[in-house]
Motif scaffolding. Structure first.
Motif, mmCIF file in Angstrom:
data_model
loop_
_atom_site.group_PDB
_atom_site.id
_atom_site.type_symbol
_atom_site.label_atom_id
_atom_site.label_comp_id
_atom_site.label_asym_id
_atom_site.label_seq_id
_atom_site.Cartn_x
_atom_site.Cartn_y
_atom_site.Cartn_z
ATOM 1 N N CYS A 6 0.792 -1.127 0.160
ATOM 2 C CA CYS A 6 0.065 -0.168 -0.001
ATOM 3 C C CYS A 6 0.831 1.125 0.034
ATOM 4 C CB CYS A 6 -0.882 0.033 1.230
ATOM 5 S SG CYS A 6 -1.975 1.387 1.205
ATOM 6 N N GLN A 19 -12.386 -6.958 -1.767
ATOM 7 C CA GLN A 19 -11.927 -5.556 -1.508
ATOM 8 C C GLN A 19 -11.605 -4.787 -2.701
ATOM 9 O OE1 GLN A 19 -8.633 -7.314 0.991
ATOM 10 N NE2 GLN A 19 -8.552 -5.011 1.582
ATOM 11 N N THR A 21 -12.706 -3.097 -6.164
ATOM 12 C CA THR A 21 -13.926 -2.084 -6.452
ATOM 13 C C THR A 21 -13.981 -2.003 -7.886
ATOM 14 O OG1 THR A 21 -12.251 -0.126 -6.314
ATOM 15 C CG2 THR A 21 -13.512 -0.548 -4.383
ATOM 16 N N PHE A 34 -8.956 -1.102 -5.808
ATOM 17 C CA PHE A 34 -9.366 -1.876 -4.428
ATOM 18 C C PHE A 34 -9.076 -0.821 -3.537
ATOM 19 C CE2 PHE A 34 -4.973 -2.669 -3.306
ATOM 20 C CZ PHE A 34 -4.203 -2.796 -4.517
ATOM 21 N N THR A 35 -9.500 -1.319 -2.469
ATOM 22 C CA THR A 35 -9.408 -0.434 -1.280
ATOM 23 C C THR A 35 -8.690 -1.399 -0.091
ATOM 24 O OG1 THR A 35 -11.618 0.349 -1.335
ATOM 25 C CG2 THR A 35 -10.698 0.727 0.798
ATOM 26 N N CYS A 36 -7.564 -0.671 0.316
ATOM 27 C CA CYS A 36 -6.486 -1.596 1.311
ATOM 28 C C CYS A 36 -7.340 -1.681 2.456
ATOM 29 C CB CYS A 36 -5.421 -0.434 1.289
ATOM 30 S SG CYS A 36 -4.024 -1.150 2.461
ATOM 31 N N TRP A 37 -6.607 -2.488 3.622
ATOM 32 C CA TRP A 37 -7.253 -2.689 4.769
ATOM 33 C C TRP A 37 -7.402 -1.293 5.565
ATOM 34 C CZ3 TRP A 37 -9.312 -7.217 5.861
ATOM 35 C CH2 TRP A 37 -8.921 -8.363 4.921
ATOM 36 N N CYS A 38 -6.348 -0.350 5.236
ATOM 37 C CA CYS A 38 -6.408 0.776 5.879
ATOM 38 C C CYS A 38 -7.114 1.822 5.399
ATOM 39 C CB CYS A 38 -4.892 1.257 5.831
ATOM 40 S SG CYS A 38 -4.624 2.119 4.374
ATOM 41 N N GLY A 39 -7.942 1.318 4.309
ATOM 42 C CA GLY A 39 -9.062 2.386 3.800
ATOM 43 C C GLY A 39 -8.490 3.143 2.636
ATOM 44 N N ALA A 40 -7.425 2.997 2.265
ATOM 45 C CA ALA A 40 -6.843 3.900 1.466
ATOM 46 C C ALA A 40 -7.286 3.093 -0.208
ATOM 47 C CB ALA A 40 -5.297 3.804 1.271
ATOM 48 N N GLU A 41 -7.704 4.086 -1.047
ATOM 49 C CA GLU A 41 -8.039 3.678 -2.597
ATOM 50 C C GLU A 41 -6.554 3.363 -3.023
ATOM 51 O OE1 GLU A 41 -10.708 2.897 -3.962
ATOM 52 O OE2 GLU A 41 -11.754 3.389 -2.150
ATOM 53 N N GLN A 42 -6.382 2.222 -3.868
ATOM 54 C CA GLN A 42 -5.252 1.742 -4.490
ATOM 55 C C GLN A 42 -5.665 1.197 -5.816
ATOM 56 O OE1 GLN A 42 -1.837 1.446 -2.623
ATOM 57 N NE2 GLN A 42 -3.301 3.292 -1.719
#
Ligand SMILES: [Zn+2]
Length: 60
Positions: A6, A19, A21, A34-42
């Protein structure tokens, strides 16, 4: 499922299909958002170009 480092939390973690999107097929490859476990868009561009399965189906 794939692993990804990430850019926000800098952790390398497994990303699950739930995860993801979006997946967009481009000339450069498949862009997976996708959305990382921390909530960041990647976003990740896969290096592999998918071979058109429709051509394979037509040839068969
Ligand atoms: Zn993260």
């Amino acid at each position: 499922m794939f692993d990804h480092q990430c850019t926000a939390c800098e952790k390398r973690q497994l990303i699950f299909p739930s995860q993801v999107t979006s997946m967009v097929n481009t000339d450069a490859g498949i862009v997976v958002a996708f959305t990382c476990w921390c909530g960041a868009e990647q976003a990740l561009v896969t290096g592999k170009k998918t071979v058109s399965t429709s051509k394979v189906a037509l040839a068969a």
